[in-house]
Design an enzyme around this catalytic site. Structure first.
Site, PDB file in Angstrom:
ATOM      1  N   CYS A   1      -1.394   6.225   9.298  1.00  0.00           N
ATOM      2  CA  CYS A   1      -1.894   4.851   8.771  1.00  0.00           C
ATOM      3  C   CYS A   1      -2.760   5.412   7.549  1.00  0.00           C
ATOM      4  O   CYS A   1      -2.731   6.226   6.999  1.00  0.00           O
ATOM      5  CB  CYS A   1      -2.165   4.122   9.732  1.00  0.00           C
ATOM      6  SG  CYS A   1      -3.247   4.690  10.942  1.00  0.00           S
TER       7      CYS A   1
ATOM      8  N   ARG B   1       0.741  -1.142  -0.015  1.00  0.00           N
ATOM      9  CA  ARG B   1       0.108   0.055  -0.028  1.00  0.00           C
ATOM     10  C   ARG B   1       0.773   1.311   0.000  1.00  0.00           C
ATOM     11  O   ARG B   1       0.692   2.267  -0.847  1.00  0.00           O
ATOM     12  CB  ARG B   1      -0.959  -0.094   1.269  1.00  0.00           C
ATOM     13  CG  ARG B   1      -1.976  -0.911   1.041  1.00  0.00           C
ATOM     14  CD  ARG B   1      -2.832  -1.049   2.615  1.00  0.00           C
ATOM     15  NE  ARG B   1      -3.664   0.224   2.448  1.00  0.00           N
ATOM     16  CZ  ARG B   1      -4.483   0.629   3.660  1.00  0.00           C
ATOM     17  NH1 ARG B   1      -4.428  -0.310   4.554  1.00  0.00           N
ATOM     18  NH2 ARG B   1      -5.241   1.429   3.623  1.00  0.00           N
TER      19      ARG B   1
END
Length: 283
Positions: free
Chosen positions: A242, A183
């Protein structure tokens, strides 16, 4: 003894056995199935534990531009915790079955309210079960409202998107992204509307904080890993992010255990950052 980072199963078992004044909170959650956490709690939970929902209890109102799990107002969250029976100075032990990521969110948020007596159960639900300790099921009985009052935050002031944007030019802070390497590098992911990462960020996948048994790694090992992620900056110059400000809290917990104190949370994280297409993205 007060626990302020992590507690072991043996610690909690001893507290419960002697009737200590401890508030046990189950933070189980599943991003792909938001109702599953409560269902698992009702099926089996630690004795006396009460359930906190990530989206209903540990997040504020989602506006579309403030990330998937924005922080609630401090006053509102303090009222929520009083409703769960929290008393000033009371020991809180938080746990989940996901390596402690949701429990760590509660850990950070209580410290944000000024409550220091809070720890994450190392190994969580699995460690309790592995020790063959009893559990309960179903809804708990009524709780008497606690007397907790807001105090001075025990964590740094949360970072805003504006400050993160300004830092791209100054480089004074080191952003550390808790998402997985794929990611971070730019691989598509169903939770991300845009792929990539904040320019200049380093990557420390939160799952690398615990071992194969789901226990937090030793402080020296964590300190070495985060020393690399800091890229020469001090812990006080760290900004933890995050996808939506949840697993970043696990990195903050791991840094605290490693003796690297002072890092700050970017609560909006990637989901807030990418809500404005003018903000730069790196791949």
């Amino acid at each position: 003894m007060t626990y302020e980072t992590i507690a072991q199963v043996e610690d909690l078992r001893a507290m419960l056995a002697r009737g200590a004044d401890v508030l046990v909170l189950d933070c189980e959650f599943d991003l792909g199935d938001p109702d599953r956490g409560r269902a698992l709690y009702l099926e089996a939970h630690l004795p006396g534990a009460r359930y906190l929902d990530l989206e209903l209890d540990l997040s504020g109102e989602v506006t579309g531009s403030n990330g998937r799990h924005p922080l609630p107002a401090r006053t509102a969250f303090a009222a929520t915790m009083r409703g769960f029976g929290l008393k000033s100075g009371q020991q809180v032990i938080a746990y989940d079955g996901n390596g402690g990521i949701y429990a760590a969110r509660l850990w950070w948020m209580l410290r944000w309210l000024g409550h220091g007596a809070v720890a994450v159960l190392d190994g969580g639900r699995q460690a309790w079960g592995d020790a063959d300790l009893p559990s309960e099921s179903g809804e708990p009985g009524p709780v008497r409202e606690g007397d907790f009052m807001l105090g001075e935050p025990l964590v740094g002031q949360p970072i805003t998107a504006r400050e993160v944007l300004a830092n791209i030019g100054t480089g004074e802070l080191q952003v550390i992204d808790a998402r997985d390497a794929q990611r971070f590098a730019g691989a598509p992911h169903p939770l991300d509307t845009v792929s990539g990462h904040i320019p200049g960020a380093s990557n420390r996948f939160y799952r690398d904080n615990y071992d194969a048994n789901g226990r937090l790694k030793k402080p020296a090992e964590l300190a070495e890993a985060f020393g690399t992620a800091l890229n020469g900056k001090t812990p006080e110059q760290a900004v933890l992010q995050c996808g939506s400000g949840v697993t970043a809290c696990h990195n903050l917990l791991a840094m605290e255990v490693a003796g690297l104190k002072g890092g700050r949370l970017y609560p909006g994280s990637w989901s807030e950052w990418t809500s404005d297409p003018s903000r730069p993205v790196e791949r």
